[in-house]
Design a protein around this motif. Structure first.
Motif, PDB file in Angstrom:
ATOM      1  N   GLN A 100       0.807  -1.214   0.000  1.00  0.00           N
ATOM      2  CA  GLN A 100       0.000   0.000   0.000  1.00  0.00           C
ATOM      3  C   GLN A 100       0.847   1.274   0.000  1.00  0.00           C
ATOM      4  O   GLN A 100       1.987   1.282   0.391  1.00  0.00           O
ATOM      5  CB  GLN A 100      -0.960   0.013   1.179  1.00  0.00           C
ATOM      6  CG  GLN A 100      -0.367   0.474   2.483  1.00  0.00           C
ATOM      7  CD  GLN A 100       0.441  -0.602   3.145  1.00  0.00           C
ATOM      8  OE1 GLN A 100       0.866  -1.565   2.525  1.00  0.00           O
ATOM      9  NE2 GLN A 100       0.701  -0.420   4.422  1.00  0.00           N
ATOM     10  N   PRO A 101       0.253   2.347  -0.458  1.00  0.00           N
ATOM     11  CA  PRO A 101       0.962   3.617  -0.514  1.00  0.00           C
ATOM     12  C   PRO A 101       0.877   4.313   0.841  1.00  0.00           C
ATOM     13  O   PRO A 101       0.429   3.763   1.822  1.00  0.00           O
ATOM     14  CB  PRO A 101       0.148   4.394  -1.528  1.00  0.00           C
ATOM     15  CG  PRO A 101      -1.232   3.909  -1.337  1.00  0.00           C
ATOM     16  CD  PRO A 101      -1.118   2.476  -0.912  1.00  0.00           C
ATOM     17  N   GLN A 103       0.740   8.536   2.487  1.00  0.00           N
ATOM     18  CA  GLN A 103       0.950   9.957   2.333  1.00  0.00           C
ATOM     19  C   GLN A 103       1.115  10.576   3.702  1.00  0.00           C
ATOM     20  O   GLN A 103       1.053   9.910   4.696  1.00  0.00           O
ATOM     21  CB  GLN A 103      -0.207  10.624   1.587  1.00  0.00           C
ATOM     22  CG  GLN A 103      -0.120  10.480   0.095  1.00  0.00           C
ATOM     23  CD  GLN A 103      -1.079   9.444  -0.423  1.00  0.00           C
ATOM     24  OE1 GLN A 103      -1.657   8.680   0.352  1.00  0.00           O
ATOM     25  NE2 GLN A 103      -1.263   9.434  -1.731  1.00  0.00           N
ATOM     26  N   ARG A 107      -1.528  14.163   2.065  1.00  0.00           N
ATOM     27  CA  ARG A 107      -2.893  13.821   2.444  1.00  0.00           C
ATOM     28  C   ARG A 107      -3.552  15.008   3.168  1.00  0.00           C
ATOM     29  O   ARG A 107      -4.702  15.351   2.907  1.00  0.00           O
ATOM     30  CB  ARG A 107      -2.900  12.563   3.317  1.00  0.00           C
ATOM     31  CG  ARG A 107      -4.207  11.810   3.289  1.00  0.00           C
ATOM     32  CD  ARG A 107      -4.187  10.581   4.196  1.00  0.00           C
ATOM     33  NE  ARG A 107      -3.605   9.390   3.597  1.00  0.00           N
ATOM     34  CZ  ARG A 107      -4.271   8.536   2.808  1.00  0.00           C
ATOM     35  NH1 ARG A 107      -5.538   8.739   2.500  1.00  0.00           N
ATOM     36  NH2 ARG A 107      -3.667   7.472   2.314  1.00  0.00           N
ATOM     37  N   TYR A 215       4.851  10.866  -6.074  1.00  0.00           N
ATOM     38  CA  TYR A 215       3.961   9.708  -6.166  1.00  0.00           C
ATOM     39  C   TYR A 215       4.615   8.473  -6.749  1.00  0.00           C
ATOM     40  O   TYR A 215       4.016   7.411  -6.788  1.00  0.00           O
ATOM     41  CB  TYR A 215       2.672  10.041  -6.918  1.00  0.00           C
ATOM     42  CG  TYR A 215       1.726  10.866  -6.097  1.00  0.00           C
ATOM     43  CD1 TYR A 215       0.975  10.275  -5.084  1.00  0.00           C
ATOM     44  CD2 TYR A 215       1.602  12.229  -6.299  1.00  0.00           C
ATOM     45  CE1 TYR A 215       0.116  11.022  -4.307  1.00  0.00           C
ATOM     46  CE2 TYR A 215       0.744  12.990  -5.528  1.00  0.00           C
ATOM     47  CZ  TYR A 215       0.009  12.385  -4.533  1.00  0.00           C
ATOM     48  OH  TYR A 215      -0.838  13.123  -3.756  1.00  0.00           O
ATOM     49  N   PRO A 218       5.689   5.658  -3.293  1.00  0.00           N
ATOM     50  CA  PRO A 218       4.918   4.510  -2.819  1.00  0.00           C
ATOM     51  C   PRO A 218       4.862   3.377  -3.849  1.00  0.00           C
ATOM     52  O   PRO A 218       4.822   2.204  -3.483  1.00  0.00           O
ATOM     53  CB  PRO A 218       3.515   5.073  -2.570  1.00  0.00           C
ATOM     54  CG  PRO A 218       3.526   6.495  -2.974  1.00  0.00           C
ATOM     55  CD  PRO A 218       4.912   6.904  -3.273  1.00  0.00           C
TER      56      PRO A 218
END
Ligand SMILES: Cc1ncc(COP(=O)(O)O)c(C=O)c1O
Ligand SMILES: Cc1ncc(COP(=O)(O)O)c(C=O)c1O
Lengths: 478, 478
Positions: A100-101, A103, A107, A215, A218
């Motif tokens: 999973q990513p 932030q 975020r 980006y 991740p």
């Protein structure tokens, strides 16, 4: 405080190593910073000291941290430091996994923007809506029946779009591609995803720029890659470290964004380009050239692509309409050897059964029409105008307090704050005052920077936005 | 002949087991067929007999093959055979890997269609272009500025489309969803991909229908899943085998297509629906309901969805506009528990950074307009008209030689050829005569079937197409 999961099948020390790697990876411990002592950390998370020793040993073995006699353990600074061959493409066509990513600041910013509150937005890395060729798209939609026959399309991408790209690549980027060596993807993002998932395997080492496109991080992490960072200075990324990274960590791929680099706005120096291709050609390491910004070049003639001077087929070239037409169209592409394109096409067919055909038709029509050149001219003018407004505002509001390289294209300005500053607090203070921007630590290891995207706010917001920023800065440094 | 790779790190017997599993999986050895003897196979691929014995042992252990006293080894026919609980969703949120797909007949058909030769196409599983609401889309595009502000959109999907789907799901499928429980994907396909990649782990066992949607098979395989097949009869899929599959193989998910099933066109019987939900509710096994065809229902009122009678939150519901509006729009959706939607949103953001916003806007406008209901009425009429033309032609050309269940909706007719026939040769003969259709063996273990997609050809092609088919059949069975 995080705690290891004692019911997990994964050994405690491995969980701890993975956790620390994530924290290091997401910038909590920048390169060179000192990790908590083994004893202290063991107490905090309620494990034996020997378990933390083992976890650190694991991180040390993969070169992420290093021990210094008498002064604890610190995050490695990766010391950076060329016979020729074409990459062994077949060998790259293996494996990958998914995670999973994550932030943090981004975020927070996204949530703030989503509240609908009026904010001056220097954070979203894209054009303001008025910079897209809306009128041209409207005309094309009314002249052509682009919406007819919306059946399943070729998973490699709509053929007329690939044909239009053959001309585009030749004309604007000096690249001789063929229809069959182009894969259309959902922005450059999906090209990067397919490469990391399909051409690399978990545990593979890759080199990326420091700082680099947020980006992608991740995504690299999900693919289980070990990341090594090559510093970016005034002349772009430094190719010096590649050989030793190859020797020490067997890096298998290099990701670069040579023109109007995100976030620094810098352009890779011509002699470094040659050096980069030279080294990678010798070692047989593919270079992924991520090139979304070139056509924004304020002077008109963008610097050439790496791919155009790539004689060994070392370069996987990635482009996009996101930064020059509209990011929500989700049109990007990859130029790669046929075998790679074929395999990645199969992969993407499994993922999404191909891209929506309507935006592909619009893109094909737009690129083949006069509208496109006219649009680019306007885009460049407006972008350089906005850049100037930003520079003026910074000089007015913060004379002597900030420094930057003047970007000659692209969407972003990378701004160094001369006095030491906690960029998380700076963002907080900015948001209170109605302005958002991206704290530099999001992108890599350098601290004390902010990324301003001048492409996003309206011209009349730029001055007021920077004045709010200046207030926020004063609140933080005073 | 395939040979194991002696330089690979993977043990020879594992390579052999994986190779045989693939051959079985892709239909070279249908359920019940006899595998080559261990001795013979060992000679062919130049390994010791004991290595093949070990490989077969591996396949036997996973239930794929079985030994019969005195008569060798055959592919298992899988014998199919309930306290309640909600699936443990969190537990499903782990793992996954990637492999390549494969085609065979379908690739041949695709290549033939791509030559541009005039063919009557009963093979492409989609609407003919004239059945899409082209005029409505044109109107919407001219009335609304759907092409403006094409910025990066929400990775979970365009909010007004999710809002429109809340009404759509309530009105047409009896499902009470919320904006936040809907994830917009690139067709149903991407929903399936995200589920297989993100909610399941390599080695997990799942149950699927026999026969089933072809393009899901390589996807399941890529995710490293072990597949167990539940037979589909006149009343749809048989839920009887689930319990024993659970006991023997610990199946973790079930994939079904209850309405106008692809390829059989059948509808799952109401009492079986209850039984399916009952069993799965007891065992805590999620059911994936793939529901792309319901709104084509010729009678107007489609059978209810499983999701609408799902009290335990056992069902992950997947829908699409591909079979009712246009497949090239790539608009699909999943309705799932919030935690699943959130995690899969992160995953998809990493893959493609969200779907193109333009087709999402068109879909949102279309679903919220009167055009949609009018379109559905016309679509149903035309589809049932085409089905009738197909039935008439089959009765005229092949009286007594074929049988089928009359589809009451959907795009496909599943046609049994009464005399034994090699469906690969039948396709070959058909292609010579200018007609394509899909050999039934592509979809599962039943042989002697053909799938005709009546939605795809023009009405005036259906009769001539079936007459060519009849000639091909005569060439093969004589
Ligand atoms: C350097 C770089 N590469 C790739 C991307 C991905 O963009 P897209 O997928 O919209 O083409 C971005 C977007 O910010 C970027 O800055
Ligand atoms: C049963 C079934 N599920 C899913 C799909 C995937 O369709 P899409 O991704 O276009 O929604 C199909 C397409 O043929 C299908 O028949």
């Amino acid at each position: 405080m995080w705690q290891p999961d004692r019911s997990s099948k994964q050994a405690l020390y491995q969980q701890i190593a993975a956790y620390m790697e994530r924290r290091i990876f997401y910038g909590e411990f920048p390169p060179g910073s000192i990790l908590p002592s083994e004893r202290k950390f063991a107490e905090q998370i309620n494990v034996n000291r020997s378990t933390v020793v083992q976890a650190y040993e694991e991180l040390r073995a993969s070169g992420i941290i290093e021990s210094m006699v008498g002064s604890g353990t610190r995050v490695s600074k990766y010391k950076w430091g060329a016979p020729k061959q074409t990459p062994d493409w077949l060998q790259y066509l293996e494996g990958g996994t998914v995670v999973q990513p994550n932030q943090s600041f981004l975020r927070t910013i996204r949530e703030e923007l989503d509240t609908g509150r009026l904010l001056i937005d220097f954070a979203s890395g894209e054009l303001s809506p008025d910079l897209s060729p809306n009128e041209a798209i409207r005309l094309l939609l009314s002249e052509h029946s682009l919406h007819e026959d919306l059946g399943y399309d070729n998973p490699q991408g709509y053929v007329p779009l690939r044909q239009a790209l053959v001309s585009y690549l030749q004309q604007y980027r000096g690249i001789r591609a063929t229809e069959s060596s182009i894969l259309i993807t959902s922005g450059s993002h999906q090209s990067l995803y397919l490469i990391t998932q399909r051409l690399l395997s978990p545990g593979d080492a890759v080199a990326i720029e420091d700082p680099s496109y947020y980006y992608s991080l991740p995504m690299f992490h999900s693919a289980g890659l070990r990341l090594f960072r090559l510093p970016v200075d005034e002349k772009g990324v430094c190719p010096e470290g590649i050989l030793s990274l190859y020797r020490e960590h067997n890096i298998r791929m290099i990701f670069v964004n040579p023109n109007y680099h995100n976030p620094t706005g810098r352009v890779l120096d011509p002699s470094r380009r040659e050096r980069l291709l030279d080294v990678c050609g010798h070692l047989g390491i593919p270079v992924v050239e991520d090139d979304p910004f070139s056509l924004t070049s304020f002077a008109g003639n963008p610097p050439p692509s790496l791919k155009s001077i790539d004689v060994n087929s070392t370069v996987l070239y990635i482009g996009s309409l996101s930064k020059t037409v509209a990011s929500g169209l989700r049109i990007g592409w990859m130029v790669a050897p046929q075998s790679v394109v074929n395999r990645l096409t199969d992969e993407r067919q499994q993922m999404d059964f191909g891209l929506s055909v309507l935006p592909q038709r619009i893109a094909a029509q737009l690129l083949s029409s006069d509208h496109f050149d006219r649009h680019l001219q306007r885009l460049r003018q407006e972008l350089s105008h906005k850049r100037n407004l930003l520079i003026d505002a910074l000089q007015r509001e913060l004379p002597g307090e900030v420094s930057y390289t003047l970007p000659q294209g692209g969407l972003h300005l990378w701004c160094k704050i001369k006095r030491p500053v906690d960029d998380g607090r700076l963002l907080e203070e900015g948001m209170k005052r109605g302005v958002v921007f991206v704290p530099g630590s999001v992108y890599g290891s350098e601290s004390g920077y902010v990324r301003f995207t001048y492409a996003r706010p309206q011209p009349d917001e730029i001055g007021p936005g920077i004045s709010k920023f200046a207030q926020a800065l004063r609140a933080v440094v005073k």
